[in-house]
Design an enzyme around this catalytic site. Structure first.
Site: not given
Ligand code: PLP
Length: 461
Positions: A166, A271, A299
């Site tokens: 994700y 990421d 986060k």
């Molecule tokens: C690895 C990863 N990338 C991107 C995101 C997206 O972040 P946001 O919910 O702040 O848009 C998440 C959210 O859980 C994530 O776990």
């Protein structure tokens, strides 16, 4: 990480315990039930995000302090959810509260740069060893902009991601996550499947999934894409997967991915929205010693305020600096979020803070593994830095396919109910993991282990 021969579990017993624990949670959360009845009349599904939905009703929270949260019924729990890993600082940390209060009185939004943004960028540059940074407001914005930068830099449209990962809720990456097992397709040629409605198949087709922990499969797929005349701009991946519980990279995997992407002219995006700041001061990039072309954070960066960041090499950021890519946003580098991020980096997530996280993690992983071994449960404890979980599976999970094939969904769900009924606020969802904070005490971790042991004992009685 061991998976020993395990006790044969009685499925009827699991169902009976699940029903008992579900009833107990329902009976002790009447305030949440009432709030839900009211909320759903205006707030769709009673929640601000589908990830907060829960059947029969969500547990509404009122406040948090340090390692604790309180729900609207006044029940106190030790928080191991920590906002999907946004809060390794603990709730209402005095240093962050002070910084935010100071900033509140000075104005909270100008859409103009402030010194705190400069300081945060300097600190991220030091920690990640990447020279250029920009800010956004969420993890989704970070991955969306990073992919756009990679596309502009290479002049290519296709991107490669890991099947099951994700990366946020925009169309580029809402592809091939949590899909029915039968639809995955052949491992050498996984399908590009939109995750939910509203995502055009033509957009999903630009995103090509490959398995985690298999550099050979990634290389073969990229070579085929090149032959087909659609070479990828980038590989976007979590260096350690954090949405199948925790799946660590096998030794040599990240190095092999770095080598093959460089050789094939494909940018590598780590990421680190979940790993960054949670598994080391400089995230997975520091921890595993492999440097990507671009990195995305969010986060934990904001210390409880919404923000995100993209870091990169000078070569990758050239298209941003030249103005070829519009990397923009009214609230980017919001002063309130930057004040919180600065206080978090300078005063909370310090070398001493990481020592606390490591010590608690070692204690919790050790205690959980001990329970697993003693009761012969099918599973193992796995984690890194502030993140960890018990993976209920008779086999070791290395990628999405092994997760789908082996994870014991019923045990994962039962364990969440046991936690909630014994003062442990744990991340809902069977794909999730715990996040520890600098505020967690050894006794907090003991409480987690005790709830786990009670479940193990009830299951095997
Ligand atoms: C690895 C990863 N990338 C991107 C995101 C997206 O972040 P946001 O919910 O702040 O848009 C998440 C959210 O859980 C994530 O776990």
């Amino acid at each position: 990480m061991s998976v020993e021969a395990t006790a044969e579990l009685d499925r009827a017993r699991i169902a009976e315990l699940t029903e008992r624990e579900q009833r107990r949670l329902d009976e002790t959360t009447p305030g949440s039930r009432a709030m839900y009845e009211r909320a759903r009349r205006a707030l769709s599904g009673g929640v601000a995000s589908a990830y907060q939905e829960r059947d029969p009703w969500p547990i509404y929270l009122e406040r948090g302090s340090g390692s604790r949260v309180w729900d609207v019924d006044g029940t106190e729990r030790v928080d191991f959810h920590n906002a999907f890993g946004s809060m390794p600082q603990g709730h209402a940390h005095p240093a962050i509260t002070r910084a935010v209060e100071r900033r509140l009185a000075l104005g909270t939004q100008f859409a103009a740069p402030t010194e705190d943004a400069v300081v945060v960028a300097e600190e991220l540059k030091r920690r990640w060893g990447l020279p250029r940074w920009r800010f956004v407001n969420s993890g989704s914005e970070a991955t969306m902009d990073a992919i756009r930068i990679a596309r502009a830099q290479t002049g290519r449209d296709t991107i490669v991601k890991i099947f099951g990962s994700y990366h946020g809720h925009h169309d580029y990456v809402m592809v091939s996550i949590g899909v029915p097992y039968e639809q995955i397709g052949d491992r050498e040629d996984y399908a590009s499947l939109p995750y939910g409605g509203g995502i055009p198949q033509s957009v999903a087709d630009l995103t090509v999934p490959v398995p985690f922990n298999d550099a050979g499969a990634m290389e073969r797929r990229i070579e085929r894409l090149i032959e087909e005349g659609r070479p990828p701009a980038c590989v976007i991946m979590e260096p350690a997967m954090m949405n199948l519980g925790v799946v660590l990279p096998e030794p040599g995997y990240l190095e092999a991915v770095r080598e093959l992407t460089r050789r094939l002219g494909v940018l590598l995006i780590f990421d680190e929205v979940k790993t960054g700041l949670c598994i080391a001061a400089g995230g997975a990039t520091e921890r595993f010693g492999v440097e990507p072309d671009l990195v995305t954070l969010a986060k934990a960066l904001g210390g409880g305020l919404p923000t995100g960041a993209i870091g990169g090499t000078e070569a990758a950021f050239e298209v941003v600096e030249s103005g070829a890519v519009y990397q923009v946003g009214t609230f980017n580098g919001n002063p309130l979020a930057m004040a919180a991020a600065r206080a978090s980096l300078e005063e909370v997530l310090t070398p001493e803070g990481y020592q606390v996280l490591e010590a608690r993690e070692e204690q919790l992983l050790g205690a959980c593994q001990e329970v697993i071994d003693r009761y012969g449960l099918p599973g193992y404890a796995v984690g890194i830095g502030a993140k960890g979980c018990v993976t209920f599976s008779p086999e070791r999970i290395v990628d999405y396919e092994s997760f789908k094939a082996h994870q014991d969904k019923e045990l994962a769900e039962l364990s969440w109910l046991y936690n909630m009924n014994r003062g442990i606020y744990m991340t809902p969802g069977r794909e999730e993991e715990w996040t520890l904070t600098v505020a967690h005490s050894p006794e907090d971790c003991d409480r987690f282990a005790a709830a786990f042991e009670e479940m193990a004992s009830d299951l095997t009685a």
